[in-house]
Scaffold this active site. Sequence first.
Site, mmCIF file in Angstrom:
data_model
loop_
_atom_site.group_PDB
_atom_site.id
_atom_site.type_symbol
_atom_site.label_atom_id
_atom_site.label_comp_id
_atom_site.label_asym_id
_atom_site.label_seq_id
_atom_site.Cartn_x
_atom_site.Cartn_y
_atom_site.Cartn_z
ATOM 1 N N CYS A 109 -7.795 4.871 -2.920
ATOM 2 C CA CYS A 109 -9.143 5.146 -2.336
ATOM 3 C C CYS A 109 -9.934 6.470 -2.522
ATOM 4 C CB CYS A 109 -8.779 4.626 -0.907
ATOM 5 S SG CYS A 109 -10.304 4.131 -0.097
ATOM 6 N N GLU A 131 -5.176 -1.196 -3.008
ATOM 7 C CA GLU A 131 -4.864 -0.949 -1.440
ATOM 8 C C GLU A 131 -4.917 -1.857 -0.274
ATOM 9 O OE1 GLU A 131 -6.248 2.766 1.410
ATOM 10 O OE2 GLU A 131 -7.657 1.692 0.255
ATOM 11 N N LYS A 165 0.289 7.808 -0.736
ATOM 12 C CA LYS A 165 -1.031 8.613 -0.892
ATOM 13 C C LYS A 165 -0.793 9.858 -0.316
ATOM 14 C CE LYS A 165 -6.002 7.678 0.912
ATOM 15 N NZ LYS A 165 -6.850 6.807 1.435
#
Length: 552
Positions: A414, A303, A363
């Site tokens: 994440c 990321e 995301k």
Amino acid sequence: MVAAPPTVVEDPTPVDGTPVLPTRVRRPLWRTAVAALGGLALFLAFPEHSLLPLAVVGPAALAVAVRGERLRSGLWLGLVFGLAFLLPLLSWTGIYVGAFPWLALSVYQSLFFAVLGGGLAVVSRSRWWPLWGAAVWVADEAVRSRWILGGFPWGRLGLSQTEGPFLSLAAYGGVPLVSFAIALTGGLLAAAVVALTGARRWTAPHGAGGRDALRGAALALAGVVAVPALGALAWLPLAGPSLTEGGPTSTVAVIQGNVPRAGLDFNAQRRAVLDNHVSTTLELADAVSRGEAAQPDMVIWPENSSDIDPYQNSDAAAAITRAAEAIGAPVLVGAVVEGPGRFISNTGIVWDPVTGPGQTYVKRHPVPLAEYIPARSFFRFFSDKVDLVTRDFTKGTRVGTLEMAGRQIGDVICFEVVYDGLVSDVVDAGAGMIVVQTNNATFGYTDESAQQLAMSRVRAVEYGRTVVVAATSGISAVVAPDGSVARQSELFTSDVFVEDIAQRDQRTVAERLDAWPEYLLTALGLGALLVPAVRRRRRTPAGPDGGGAVPA
């Protein structure tokens, strides 16, 4: 049923007959201290400390503290437990933004533990209360994982386990079943302590009452041994530590390019971060050409490896293309992309060495108050740090299953690794391995990276898949299907892994059952909370009008 002790008990005796201390001799400060120590013990069960048996001690201490107490006392004791647990566990959230966000998040999350303490107090007077209490734990974690703003599942009991007998249960019922087993074992340990303490208060400890209490303690201790023993047996049919068994293999390279410095301003050096990942990939390409490293089929960047939008910046696109062409394999790039509209997107892009950018994953669960600011004017009243987020990230809509080198990989970004549904979606969609792209530079040298890696280890067992963690600044890792770590980097270093990884398609029981274990255990916990209320209502004598008792 055990005979009543000779002292007067002002509160009703629990239905299992265990004597409760009279109200006049209770020690609320002692109970508060036990709750606080229990919260601290649970914190020490999590990485970096990883004293795994203390995960059982935490729930046991809270169960002892609330045993026989009223709802109001349980709320207080649960709050104390939550604060003692979460304040140190979440200390990384304030490392660069000050104490207020850390304290606010910890206090808010502790309110769920307050509700948990109240619920445990309610069921503590019921027969089989360790079982009901464990179900209440799962119910409380289920709510905390979803509410408010999508929930915050960090610190669930099951996520403390990176090895040992409880971890195997993830393959059968996911994180909720692991949490249930830990809480049940803790509740049984508490029941043994309560029974042994109760036996000492009988005037004739060698009489029938004393023998019943000792027998109850022995049964509870047998349960303390039996639950983890069952977990140990549950390992037998599961996948082992091999990365290459269970399916066709792909050679996967993980790139940790590092950042110029830790802190919130890491992305002020956006080009330096991108160049780090490009240069590290070029170095790997040189090693491959010299025969010192295997030729990868795919390359995973983390990321924020390109916070410069490669769709709009030709220099960034050229740099990524140069790296992909040199290594001769598609690269999964973590990029910040402009749009849609006023938003930006946290995006994984499959960058082919020949055709350039291809499939993408945006995301799906951006972090509130970090990647987007809801009610900005309201939160600005408490802290001007919200203005560090100058533009809000949008939410993606499609599952993160991407094709790379003819294989299906499951991308989560994440903090998404902590959300059960987001991980199960990519496996259900056919991912042969799970990829976690993450950037932990904003948390410095704290426990956050290790805590997040622990979640990847649980996911590996839950789905019987290898999990590849690519972090901008660490900790990057390759986690085998049994949760063991095959490769791991250090924080704030540059590193490269090249591993042959099986693309597995076997389905665990947990994947087949999906969220049903959590639903059923939550229903069991809520039912246990309702039964005492129904019983009290039935015992209330009717008044002249057929209603409740006439007030005095």
